[in-house]
Design an enzyme around this catalytic site. Sequence first.
Site, PDB file in Angstrom:
ATOM      1  N   HIS A 123       4.206 -16.313  -1.548  1.00 45.99           N
ATOM      2  CA  HIS A 123       5.622 -15.957  -1.645  1.00 45.99           C
ATOM      3  C   HIS A 123       6.377 -16.808  -0.635  1.00 45.99           C
ATOM      4  O   HIS A 123       6.032 -16.857   0.539  1.00 45.99           O
ATOM      5  CB  HIS A 123       5.849 -14.472  -1.351  1.00 45.99           C
ATOM      6  CG  HIS A 123       7.293 -14.078  -1.518  1.00 45.99           C
ATOM      7  ND1 HIS A 123       7.796 -13.615  -2.718  1.00 45.99           N
ATOM      8  CD2 HIS A 123       8.343 -14.095  -0.654  1.00 45.99           C
ATOM      9  CE1 HIS A 123       9.089 -13.367  -2.583  1.00 45.99           C
ATOM     10  NE2 HIS A 123       9.443 -13.648  -1.340  1.00 45.99           N
ATOM     11  N   CYS A 124       7.421 -17.479  -1.112  1.00 44.32           N
ATOM     12  CA  CYS A 124       8.172 -18.404  -0.267  1.00 44.32           C
ATOM     13  C   CYS A 124       9.559 -17.849   0.020  1.00 44.32           C
ATOM     14  O   CYS A 124      10.339 -17.601  -0.903  1.00 44.32           O
ATOM     15  CB  CYS A 124       8.284 -19.758  -0.968  1.00 44.32           C
ATOM     16  SG  CYS A 124       9.219 -20.989  -0.025  1.00 44.32           S
TER      17      CYS A 124
END
Length: 293
Positions: A126-127
């Site tokens: 997850h960015c």
Amino acid sequence: MAGRPGYVTLPIISVFAAIGYVYYTAVFLAIPAWLGLATAAGVANVAAYTALALACVAAYGLVVTRDPGRVPPAFVPDVEDTETPLHEIKRKGGDLRYCQKCSHYKPPRAHHCRVCKRCILKMDHHCIWINNCVGHENYKIFLVFVLYAATASFYSLALMIGGVVHSVPTDEQSGIDSPRKSLVICGVFVGVMTLALSILLVWHVYLILHNKTTIEYHEGVRAMWLAEKAGNLYHHPYDLGVYHNIVSVLGPNMLCWFCPVSRNIGDGVRFRTSYDIPLSTPPSKAEKHLAMS
């Protein structure tokens, strides 16, 4: 602070602001100081740099808005399917992987994201910079964006250096009116970004060549340690060889490898593995199980 997926957050605004800042400095300060906007070389560099900047913005917008991949509601692993020689199971207990929060089974390579609050197909990470997960449906777009951004950073750094070098004589005449100080400040910023993006690009190229996700890399380190401890050898089950690994991510058409479009092979629920063998081989000899967390 991270926001809900699909919402514009401070990190996203920061990325657009950084792109705008670097673009302004490169086009309106660096190129005029070095090549001049009235020269053929100056116009050509403005056109090339603008095209690259627009490509970065387009790719970034796509990776922010593209869904990384949802688990089909009716997905149930079929352990009797002879065309699926590998099933991922829990490390503890040996049961098929099941998400208690989403109330469904997890396909191979899928993981639950605590931020997105759902399972993501072939989840990489997850960015916060895109307020989204990187998964099966948008991994290629993410990679292309990083490639564009790294290329633009190198280009920007070259323009900044050229602008600083060629603005030195002007400094002696115009003093504080010279853009040299602004170029130095922006150049330092771009230098840091170039290093960070280069490391990120090299990392994901490594993952692609081995057909791994970031999560699988860290799980593989533990699996390799446990295998060596037991006197066995560990082999990543999705490693198909360099060419097939690249094709599985970038697609079969080499002309589209560097386009920010995602035409994935497969649906993200089943993946070809190194255990895949001709159908003539008895299924009992082909079936494998992979322990996952």
